[in-house]
Enzyme design. Structure first.
Site, PDB file in Angstrom:
ATOM      1  N   ARG A 184       0.854  -1.182   0.000  1.00  0.00           N
ATOM      2  CA  ARG A 184       0.000   0.000   0.000  1.00  0.00           C
ATOM      3  C   ARG A 184       0.895   1.239   0.000  1.00  0.00           C
ATOM      4  O   ARG A 184       2.070   1.158   0.328  1.00  0.00           O
ATOM      5  CB  ARG A 184      -0.897   0.015   1.244  1.00  0.00           C
ATOM      6  CG  ARG A 184      -1.880  -1.132   1.307  1.00  0.00           C
ATOM      7  CD  ARG A 184      -2.685  -1.094   2.594  1.00  0.00           C
ATOM      8  NE  ARG A 184      -3.645  -2.176   2.670  1.00  0.00           N
ATOM      9  CZ  ARG A 184      -4.409  -2.416   3.724  1.00  0.00           C
ATOM     10  NH1 ARG A 184      -4.317  -1.642   4.795  1.00  0.00           N
ATOM     11  NH2 ARG A 184      -5.256  -3.421   3.715  1.00  0.00           N
ATOM     12  N   HIS A 185       0.323   2.360  -0.350  1.00  0.00           N
ATOM     13  CA  HIS A 185       1.107   3.590  -0.378  1.00  0.00           C
ATOM     14  C   HIS A 185       1.505   3.998   1.037  1.00  0.00           C
ATOM     15  O   HIS A 185       0.741   3.827   1.992  1.00  0.00           O
ATOM     16  CB  HIS A 185       0.320   4.710  -1.053  1.00  0.00           C
ATOM     17  CG  HIS A 185       0.094   4.482  -2.518  1.00  0.00           C
ATOM     18  ND1 HIS A 185       1.132   4.409  -3.415  1.00  0.00           N
ATOM     19  CD2 HIS A 185      -1.051   4.299  -3.230  1.00  0.00           C
ATOM     20  CE1 HIS A 185       0.640   4.209  -4.634  1.00  0.00           C
ATOM     21  NE2 HIS A 185      -0.676   4.124  -4.549  1.00  0.00           N
ATOM     22  N   GLU A 186       2.708   4.545   1.130  1.00  0.00           N
ATOM     23  CA  GLU A 186       3.202   5.012   2.417  1.00  0.00           C
ATOM     24  C   GLU A 186       2.281   6.105   2.959  1.00  0.00           C
ATOM     25  O   GLU A 186       1.750   6.928   2.209  1.00  0.00           O
ATOM     26  CB  GLU A 186       4.624   5.549   2.254  1.00  0.00           C
ATOM     27  CG  GLU A 186       5.301   5.948   3.545  1.00  0.00           C
ATOM     28  CD  GLU A 186       5.379   4.811   4.531  1.00  0.00           C
ATOM     29  OE1 GLU A 186       4.521   4.777   5.437  1.00  0.00           O
ATOM     30  OE2 GLU A 186       6.280   3.965   4.403  1.00  0.00           O
TER      31      GLU A 186
END
Length: 650
Positions: free
Chosen positions: A283-285
């Site tokens: 997932r995106h940071e």
């Protein structure tokens, strides 16, 4: 349960873009054996994805504890004579204030604890802080611990011999689940599949095997002619030799490594968009830093710039006018923007499209803008022919850079605009140059300043209702302001990313067939960009001048990802186009049909076989199986379209 979300329950009184250029129709024919081998490997890939679902059987879930994915159960036992407040802080939250977890009552008597159950997240380490609930808050202790999924833990708080000394100890009550086991098994299976494919390709390349296949095919063709072709008058029949012998290869200047690079980025993008098994690193940071999901979009933009350079040069050599190429670039950009705005807009998840809440920025919209700007710059500076350059000129050794200085000047001006707006633009109630997530970050001083100038410009220019409403920063930093990771200011740096890809294309053009020179220059550019990144970030996650941040598309984010892209491109270029150790399969095929795969995976995301109702939607293994199968389906679809010579171009 999402990262950082914590709930409690009481026991009672005492008890978780690609290459947008048109595709060439004349593609070298691939030998039938290779086609069958790729088809066979694609089917095996689907079976491998299904096999991953069996992994959790080795670790049954404890039915006594009702927890969700990425959660664990924590029982706090309080033997103190005073009520106690429990707070928590994620290791991933930089300069954040502690968040309340709950209150544990005082013990009913000496040596008799009161107990309260809490649910805690397991994706990152957590620091627990235990304070008295009196008016003068007194800290009893802090405990740092990394919980494991579906584990049951007990935190005991008691007095030692000295009543003024509080002891806090963590105990693991039951065996935890290794949530990373499914992805480890999947990695080993796919690695084994790749090794078997390499061995099979080597065996099929042996002269003995080739002769055997030729003889077998020759005999089968002869039998077919005798049984089915003879007896039909007026029909011309090819001889066995004409059918079996491969067609002479048509010379092609298309670099397979570029399509392979694009396809690799696209396959990872599809996988993470489908959920990536619900693992946090897919997932995106939340704010500063990088995960696997943060790599692929910039790489896609980078290779788009490389393709622009090659396609514009080819078109100019064919005699097309720059104006006609510019109008074509404008039309393609408009199409990309409209597809992103009207077809794959995420607001469809909330029902019919509403103009009052239509999200204007997006992935394809940013690709359209970057493509138009970089293609226009290249049309202004590209040479019609590179064959007659003076080799004795002082600039010849750096011609791939110095010949295009006007375009570089324009990009530098754009970056200056980004820097000035980011660090000098006054933002109401926020400090100048703020790059933080807002919310509880920075000790909660600027809760409404998410993204600083980048967020402010989007809200002022597009309106709060027309940008992304649920940014990744809300998970850890509890930010509540809308913020769009594909916003206006970040688009300037996406132009820089595409332009660095354009520069890679210029190297390929000026040093054509000079493999050592190409790879050396890629490595030099990668080193320079790496040094710039190290300077901007001070080699730290949060303490640099400009941290690496995907939400902001910060300057250090672009230079770092461009550095990685060049290193990866060197590796793929060497193995695919120089040494020819690898054909680029299976990534080569989605790389040839990038628009169709990207749009298709977004539009058909909720349809079978890309998604179905799972027996246990709180299982990483089931999510991983579903996401791997869906991604493999798109690889197989792109391979079949390649076989049929079908490519979607705009």
């Amino acid at each position: 349960m999402e990262r950082g979300k914590i709930t409690k329950k009481h026991k009672g009184t005492s008890s978780g873009g690609g290459d947008w250029e048109g595709r060439e129709k004349n593609i070298n024919m691939v030998q039938p054996e290779k086609h069958y081998k790729v088809f066979f490997l694609a089917v095996i890939t689907l079976l491998v994805a299904i096999c991953v679902a069996e992994v959790p059987l080795c670790h049954p879930r404890h039915k006594a504890t009702v927890v969700k994915m990425d959660e664990a159960s924590l029982t706090v036992n309080n033997e103190l004579e005073a009520e106690m407040v429990v707070s928590w802080l994620s290791d991933h939250c930089y300069q954040c204030v502690y968040q309340p977890l709950g209150v544990v009552p005082a013990g009913p008597g000496p040596g008799i604890p009161s107990s309260v159950d809490f649910t805690v997240g397991t994706q990152h380490g957590i620091t627990l802080q235990l304070n008295s609930s009196s008016l003068v808050s007194l800290e009893h202790c802090t405990v740092h611990f990394h919980f494991w999924e579906h584990g049951n833990y007990s935190l005991w708080v008691k007095n030692l011999n000295d009543s003024s000394v509080v002891n806090c100890s963590m105990v693991t009550d039951t065996e935890t689940v290794n949530s990373y086991l499914p992805i480890m098994v999947a990695f080993l299976l796919f690695t084994g599949l790749a090794i078997l494919s390499a061995i099979g390709g080597t065996v099929m390349g042996l002269d003995v095997v080739k002769n055997l296949m030729f003889r077998l095919g020759n005999s089968m063709e002869t039998e077919r002619l005798i049984t089915s072709e003879l007896g039909f008058p007026g029909r011309t029949v090819e001889t066995a030799t004409d059918t079996i012998l491969p067609t002479p290869a048509t010379p092609s200047r298309r670099l397979r490594s570029l399509d392979t690079f694009r396809g690799l980025s696209l396959v990872i993008m599809v996988f993470v968009n489908y959920g990536g098994g619900r693992y946090w690193f897919f997932r995106h940071e939340s704010w500063n830093g990088l995960t696997v999901a943060d790599l692929v979009f910039p790489w896609f933009v980078f290779i788009m710039g490389t393709s622009i350079s090659l396609s514009v040069s080819s078109a100019l050599r064919c005699g097309l006018s720059r104006f006609s190429l510019f109008t074509k670039a404008v039309w393609r950009s408009v199409q990309l923007f409209l597809i992103g705005l009207l077809i794959i807009n995420p607001n469809y998840c909330q029902g019919p499209l509403s103009w009052d809440s239509l999200r204007i920025p997006g992935v394809l919209q940013r690709l359209a803008f970057s493509y138009l700007v970089v293609a226009s710059l290249d049309l202004c500076v590209a040479w019609n022919s590179l064959d007659n350059l003076p080799v004795d000129a002082w600039w010849y050794s750096a011609r791939e850079f110095l010949l295009y200085w006007p375009a570089w000047l324009c990009v530098i001006v754009l970056e200056t605009v980004w820097l000035c707006l980011t660090f000098l633009l006054p933002v109401p109630d926020c400090p100048s140059g703020y790059l933080g997530p807002g919310g509880i970050g920075d000790m909660g001083q600027y809760p409404n300043c998410t993204g600083g100038a980048a967020g402010y410009v989007d809200r002022w220019l597009l309106g709060e209702n027309h940008i992304y409403q649920t940014p990744s920063s809300r998970v850890i930093y509890k930010s509540h302001m809308p913020f769009d990771p594909e916003g206006v200011l970040g688009s300037i740096n996406s132009v820089l990313m595409a332009f660095l890809g354009l520069q890679a294309g210029k190297i390929l053009l000026h040093y054509k067939d000079q493999h050592s020179s190409i790879m050396a220059r890629f490595l030099i550019w990668s080193l320079v960009l790496g040094i710039i990144s190290a300077t901007l970030t001070k080699c730290s996650l949060n303490e640099g001048f400009i941290p690496i941040n995907k939400n902001l598309w910060s300057l250090s984010y672009v230079t770092t990802l461009a550095c990685f892209a060049l290193l990866l491109l060197v590796l793929i270029y060497y193995t695919v186009d120089v040494r020819r150790w690898w054909s680029g399969a299976p990534f080569y095929y989605p790389g040839m049909n990038s628009i169709l795969v990207y749009v298709g995976h977004e539009v058909l995301e909720e349809y079978f076989p890309f998604r179905w109702r799972m027996a246990n939607n709180q299982s990483h293994a089931e999510h991983l199986t579903q996401n791997l199968l869906a991604t493999s389906c798109w690889v197989l679809i792109s391979f079949l379209l390649y076989r049929k010579n079908i490519f979607w171009k705009i």
